[in-house]
Write a protein that holds these residues in place. Structure first.
Motif, PDB file in Angstrom:
ATOM      1  N   PRO A 128       6.251  -0.487 -11.790  1.00  0.00           N
ATOM      2  CA  PRO A 128       7.071   0.235 -12.765  1.00  0.00           C
ATOM      3  C   PRO A 128       7.166   1.714 -12.405  1.00  0.00           C
ATOM      4  O   PRO A 128       6.184   2.305 -11.931  1.00  0.00           O
ATOM      5  CB  PRO A 128       6.323   0.035 -14.089  1.00  0.00           C
ATOM      6  CG  PRO A 128       4.994  -0.544 -13.745  1.00  0.00           C
ATOM      7  CD  PRO A 128       5.114  -1.155 -12.398  1.00  0.00           C
ATOM      8  N   ASP A 129       8.340   2.299 -12.614  1.00  0.00           N
ATOM      9  CA  ASP A 129       8.589   3.722 -12.349  1.00  0.00           C
ATOM     10  C   ASP A 129       8.519   4.095 -10.876  1.00  0.00           C
ATOM     11  O   ASP A 129       8.435   5.267 -10.537  1.00  0.00           O
ATOM     12  CB  ASP A 129       7.613   4.630 -13.127  1.00  0.00           C
ATOM     13  CG  ASP A 129       7.708   4.391 -14.620  1.00  0.00           C
ATOM     14  OD1 ASP A 129       8.834   4.158 -15.098  1.00  0.00           O
ATOM     15  OD2 ASP A 129       6.658   4.412 -15.284  1.00  0.00           O
ATOM     16  N   PHE A 130       8.538   3.104 -10.001  1.00  0.00           N
ATOM     17  CA  PHE A 130       8.577   3.439  -8.581  1.00  0.00           C
ATOM     18  C   PHE A 130      10.029   3.721  -8.199  1.00  0.00           C
ATOM     19  O   PHE A 130      10.937   2.979  -8.576  1.00  0.00           O
ATOM     20  CB  PHE A 130       8.006   2.291  -7.744  1.00  0.00           C
ATOM     21  CG  PHE A 130       7.940   2.621  -6.277  1.00  0.00           C
ATOM     22  CD1 PHE A 130       7.095   3.621  -5.820  1.00  0.00           C
ATOM     23  CD2 PHE A 130       8.726   1.939  -5.350  1.00  0.00           C
ATOM     24  CE1 PHE A 130       7.029   3.938  -4.467  1.00  0.00           C
ATOM     25  CE2 PHE A 130       8.666   2.248  -3.995  1.00  0.00           C
ATOM     26  CZ  PHE A 130       7.813   3.254  -3.560  1.00  0.00           C
ATOM     27  N   ALA A 131      10.237   4.836  -7.459  1.00  0.00           N
ATOM     28  CA  ALA A 131      11.602   5.366  -7.282  1.00  0.00           C
ATOM     29  C   ALA A 131      12.494   4.510  -6.386  1.00  0.00           C
ATOM     30  O   ALA A 131      13.716   4.575  -6.481  1.00  0.00           O
ATOM     31  CB  ALA A 131      11.526   6.787  -6.732  1.00  0.00           C
ATOM     32  N   THR A 133      13.846   0.869  -4.450  1.00  0.00           N
ATOM     33  CA  THR A 133      13.958  -0.581  -4.599  1.00  0.00           C
ATOM     34  C   THR A 133      13.359  -1.260  -3.370  1.00  0.00           C
ATOM     35  O   THR A 133      13.137  -0.611  -2.344  1.00  0.00           O
ATOM     36  CB  THR A 133      15.429  -1.017  -4.705  1.00  0.00           C
ATOM     37  OG1 THR A 133      16.081  -0.652  -3.477  1.00  0.00           O
ATOM     38  CG2 THR A 133      16.123  -0.338  -5.879  1.00  0.00           C
ATOM     39  N   ASP A 160      -2.615   2.312  -6.136  1.00  0.00           N
ATOM     40  CA  ASP A 160      -1.753   3.185  -6.936  1.00  0.00           C
ATOM     41  C   ASP A 160      -2.610   4.241  -7.647  1.00  0.00           C
ATOM     42  O   ASP A 160      -3.378   3.914  -8.553  1.00  0.00           O
ATOM     43  CB  ASP A 160      -1.006   2.305  -7.961  1.00  0.00           C
ATOM     44  CG  ASP A 160       0.064   3.076  -8.718  1.00  0.00           C
ATOM     45  OD1 ASP A 160       0.126   4.308  -8.585  1.00  0.00           O
ATOM     46  OD2 ASP A 160       0.836   2.416  -9.449  1.00  0.00           O
ATOM     47  N   ARG A 162      -1.344   6.945  -9.212  1.00  0.00           N
ATOM     48  CA  ARG A 162      -0.530   7.726 -10.143  1.00  0.00           C
ATOM     49  C   ARG A 162      -1.243   8.057 -11.452  1.00  0.00           C
ATOM     50  O   ARG A 162      -0.996   9.115 -12.028  1.00  0.00           O
ATOM     51  CB  ARG A 162       0.796   7.007 -10.414  1.00  0.00           C
ATOM     52  CG  ARG A 162       1.714   7.000  -9.193  1.00  0.00           C
ATOM     53  CD  ARG A 162       3.007   6.270  -9.471  1.00  0.00           C
ATOM     54  NE  ARG A 162       2.775   4.853  -9.746  1.00  0.00           N
ATOM     55  CZ  ARG A 162       3.721   4.018 -10.140  1.00  0.00           C
ATOM     56  NH1 ARG A 162       4.957   4.457 -10.310  1.00  0.00           N
ATOM     57  NH2 ARG A 162       3.440   2.749 -10.359  1.00  0.00           N
ATOM     58  N   THR A 209       5.379  11.032  -8.490  1.00  0.00           N
ATOM     59  CA  THR A 209       5.921  11.641  -9.712  1.00  0.00           C
ATOM     60  C   THR A 209       7.175  12.456  -9.416  1.00  0.00           C
ATOM     61  O   THR A 209       7.937  12.763 -10.326  1.00  0.00           O
ATOM     62  CB  THR A 209       4.871  12.545 -10.405  1.00  0.00           C
ATOM     63  OG1 THR A 209       4.321  13.425  -9.427  1.00  0.00           O
ATOM     64  CG2 THR A 209       3.757  11.727 -11.026  1.00  0.00           C
ATOM     65  N   GLY A 211       9.647  11.311  -7.824  1.00  0.00           N
ATOM     66  CA  GLY A 211      10.735  10.354  -7.654  1.00  0.00           C
ATOM     67  C   GLY A 211      11.230  10.311  -6.221  1.00  0.00           C
ATOM     68  O   GLY A 211      10.439  10.343  -5.294  1.00  0.00           O
ATOM     69  N   LYS A 212      12.571  10.277  -6.069  1.00  0.00           N
ATOM     70  CA  LYS A 212      13.134  10.150  -4.721  1.00  0.00           C
ATOM     71  C   LYS A 212      13.006  11.430  -3.891  1.00  0.00           C
ATOM     72  O   LYS A 212      13.291  11.436  -2.696  1.00  0.00           O
ATOM     73  CB  LYS A 212      14.592   9.707  -4.803  1.00  0.00           C
ATOM     74  CG  LYS A 212      14.710   8.248  -5.210  1.00  0.00           C
ATOM     75  CD  LYS A 212      16.066   7.648  -4.910  1.00  0.00           C
ATOM     76  CE  LYS A 212      16.007   6.144  -5.130  1.00  0.00           C
ATOM     77  NZ  LYS A 212      17.243   5.455  -4.832  1.00  0.00           N
TER      78      LYS A 212
END
Ligand code: MN
Length: 547
Positions: A128-131, A133, A160, A162, A209, A211-212
Motif C-alpha cells: 500500500p502507498d508504494f509509488a 506499479t 519495509d 517506512r 515517502t 513518492g515518484k
C-alpha cells in the motif's frame, strides 16, 4: 524446595505471608516509558552474581587493549577508505562479514539469518502507498524476470522500513544524523545456490515517502549507487533491530512476566520453578539498560539515528503492535508469509527456530502435566489465576495476547513456551550476532552522517564514506556491541538449581537429549547453507535475557 500448586500446599499461611512480602519487593512502574510495564526497584536477590560479574569481566578483557591500539592510530589518520574501518580490529577478531558485505548474497542472507531476520515479509500485491506499479517495476528488468508471475506465485518479498519515517534524526558534535527508511524488494528464484534457489534483492526505493520523486535503484545501476541503496537498508535495519526486535520485543516485553511471576507465584510453585531460570538476571540487566543505554547522552542517544525520544518512540510503537500470541514463533512466521518451506526453502532463523520451539513446547508440556492432571487442578490454582489476571491487568503487566483466566493445559503450555522461547532462543538470535554484523561500520552503521538524497545518487567513493560514522562513533559502536555480545552466562536447558521432583528431573534430561538432537540437526542444516548459522545452536543459546 518441594513444589506444590497453591491449593495443595501443606502450609498455606506461611506461603501466603512469603508471597505478600514479594509483592512489596516487586512493584510496577508504568511511567518510565509509558505504557510499558516495568519494575520500580530491583530487589537485591535479582542482582548479578559474583560469578556473573567475574566471568563477564574476563570475557571483555581484550576490549580495552584493542581500543587503545585503535585510538593511537585513528587520531592521526582520518577515515577515508572503507578498508580503514578494518583497522578497528587490532586485537579483537575481524567479523567474517568484512569479506562479503558488498555482495548481494550477503545482503540477502542478512534478511534470513543475520542480526535481525524478522523484517522480511511476503507480498501478494504491491505494498500500500508504494509509488510504482508492478508494470513500472517490470520495465526496469526487461525480459530477464517476470515480476507479475513472481508476485502471483508468492515469490516476492519486502523489507519495509517506512514505519520508521517519523524519525527526523538526532545530532552529534559536528552536525546532524539521519535515518533512511527505504523499502527493499526481494525475489525468490529457484535457480542459484546448490540448485536450491536463493533470495535476491531486486529493487530498493531509498525514500518511499517522496513518492515518484525517489527513484527505484536496482543491481543494474552503478555499483556505488546500488551499494549506497543497500547501505540505507542496513542503517534502517540496525535501528529497527536495536529498538524493536532486541530491546522491545525481548528485553522489555518479557519484564512483566518476571515481575508478575515473582509477585503471584510462590517460590515453590511449579510454574515459578520452571520459569525462574529463564528470567535470571533479566530484571537487573534491564535496569542497567535503562540507566546506561537509553539514558540521555548514553549509547542509544549517541549512536542511533534518531533523537533519544525518537528512538524510544520506535520502542513504544514496537510494543503497541506486540502480543504474546501473535509473536509466538509459528504464528509470527505465518503473519509475515514466510512459514511455508516449499515457498521459501531457505530461511535458517525459521528452520532452526522451529526445531527449538518444538522441543521447548514438548518440555513445557511434559513438565506441566506432572502437576496439572485435571482441568480442576488449573481452575483451583488461585495463584495461577491471579498470575494470569495480573499479567493482563492495566495496573499490572499490561500483556496482550494472554487470557485473564486459564482453563486448559494447552493455554498454559502456549504461554510458557512463548515465554521460554523469547527469553532463550529469540533473545540469543538477536543479541549474539551483534558483534559479527554491527561492529564493522560499512556493513551496518547505526546512523547515517549525511543527508540521504531522494535520488540516491553518489558521485564518488569519498562521498560514500561521509555517510558512515566518524572515528569516535565507530569506536563507541564497536565497544558497546562487543560488550553486549561477548558473554553467555549459561546454556538453554541446563539449570543451576536442581529440580526436586524425580519426574521433573527426568523431563529435563529428555529436554537436554532433544536439544542435543537439535544441535546435530543444525550442524547438518549448515552443510547446505552459504554461510553457517550458529546463533540458534542450543549450546550457544542462553536460558535468559542476561546480557
Ligand atoms: Mn540483549
Amino acid at each position: 524446595m518441594k513444589p506444590y500448586l497453591s491449593q495443595n500446599d501443606p502450609d498455606p499461611t506461611k506461603r501466603k505471608s512469603l508471597l505478600e512480602r514479594k509483592q512489596g519487593e516487586y512493584e510496577f512502574d508504568h511511567d518510565f516509558l509509558p505504557p510499558i510495564a516495568m519494575l520500580k526497584d530491583v530487589p537485591s536477590i535479582e542482582n548479578f552474581s559474583t560469578k556473573y560479574i567475574a566471568e563477564r569481566t574476563i570475557e571483555t578483557a581484550e576490549l580495552p587493549i584493542n581500543m587503545l591500539a585503535v585510538k593511537t592510530r585513528s587520531l592521526w589518520d582520518p577515515l577515508d577508505e572503507l578498508q580503514d574501518y578494518e583497522d578497528y580490529f587490532q586485537v579483537l577478531p575481524k567479523p567474517h562479514v568484512i569479506k562479503t558485505y558488498q555482495t548481494d548474497d550477503s545482503f540477502s542472507e542478512q534478511r534470513l539469518c543475520g542480526v535481525n531476520p524478522l523484517v522480511l515479509r511476503q507480498i501478494k500485491a504491491m505494498p500500500p502507498d508504494f509509488a510504482f506499479t508492478i508494470q513500472e517495476l517490470q520495465n526496469k528488468f526487461g525480459d530477464s524476470i517476470n515480476l507479475q508471475d513472481k508476485l502471483a506465485k508468492g515469490n516476492l518479498y519486502v523489507a519495509d522500513y517506512r514505519p520508521l519515517a517519523f524519525v527526523k534524526g538526532g545530532t552529534y558534535e559536528r552536525g546532524k544524523k539521519f535515518l533512511p527508511t527505504p523499502i527493499a524488494f526481494f525475489c525468490w528464484r529457484s535457480s542459484g545456490f546448490s540448485d536450491r534457489g536463493q533470495l535476491v534483492p531486486i529493487v530498493i526505493q531509498i525514500n518511499p515517502t517522496a513518492g515518484k520523486q525517489s527513484q527505484m535503484v536496482t543491481p543494474f545501476d552503478d555499483p556505488l549507487v546500488w551499494f549506497h541503496a543497500k547501505l540505507c537498508v542496513q542503517i534502517a535495519d540496525a535501528n529497527h533491530h536495536e529498538m524493536s526486535s532486541h530491546l522491545c520485543r525481548t528485553h522489555f516485553v518479557m519484564e512483566p512476566f518476571a515481575i508478575v511471576t515473582a509477585r503471584q507465584l510462590a517460590e515453590n510453585h511449579p510454574l515459578n520453578l520452571l520459569l525462574k531460570p529463564h528470567f535470571r538476571f533479566m530484571l537487573a540487566n534491564n535496569e542497567l539498560g535503562r540507566q546506561r543505554l537509553v539514558n540521555r547522552g548514553g549509547p542509544v542517544d549517541e549512536l542511533l539515528a534518531g533523537t533519544l525520544q525518537e528512538s524510544l518512540q520506535i520502542v513504544v510503537n514496537a510494543y503497541e503492535e506486540w502480543s504474546l500470541d501473535q509473536f509466538a514463533l509459528p504464528t509470527e512466521l505465518k503473519n509475515r508469509g514466510v512459514d511455508d518451506v516449499n515457498n521459501l526453502p531457505h530461511y535458517p532463523y525459521r528452520d532452526d527456530g522451529m526445531l527449538l520451539w518444538n522441543v521447548i513446547k514438548n518440555f513445557v508440556s511434559e513438565y506441566l502435566k506432572i502437576y496439572y492432571k485435571t482441568p480442576a487442578d488449573l481452575t483451583e490454582d488461585f495463584e495461577l489465576q491471579a498470575w494470569a489476571q495480573e499479567l493482563v491487568s492495566n495496573s499490572g503487566g499490561r500483556v496482550k495476547g494472554v487470557s485473564s483466566t486459564i482453563g486448559t493445559l494447552e493455554q498454559l503450555v502456549d504461554i510458557a513456551t512463548a515465554v521460554i522461547f523469547t527469553c532463550g532462543p529469540q533473545h540469543s538470535a538477536v543479541n549474539y550476532p551483534q558483534y559479527e554484523y554491527m561492529t564493522f561500520m560499512p556493513n551496518m552503521p547505526l546512523a547515517a552522517y549525511k543527508q540521504i538524497t531522494p535520488e540516491g545518487t553518489i558521485p564518488d567513493r569519498k562521498n560514500l564514506i561521509s555517510y558512515l560514522p566518524p572515528p569516535k562513533q565507530t569506536a563507541d559502536q564497536l565497544t558497546v556491541l562487543f560488550i553486549l555480545a561477548a558473554y553467555r552466562y549459561d546454556r538453554l536447558g541446563y539449570y543451576d538449581d536442581k529440580f526436586e521432583d524425580k519426574e521433573a528431573q527426568d523431563v529435563i534430561v529428555t529436554f537436554q537429549q532433544n536439544l542435543n538432537g537439535v544441535e546435530r540437526q543444525i550442524e547438518l542444516n549448515n552443510k547446505s547453507r552459504l554461510i553457517d548459522y550458529s546463533y540458534l545452536k542450543p549450546r550457544l543459546v542462553t536460558n535468559s535475557i542476561s546480557v
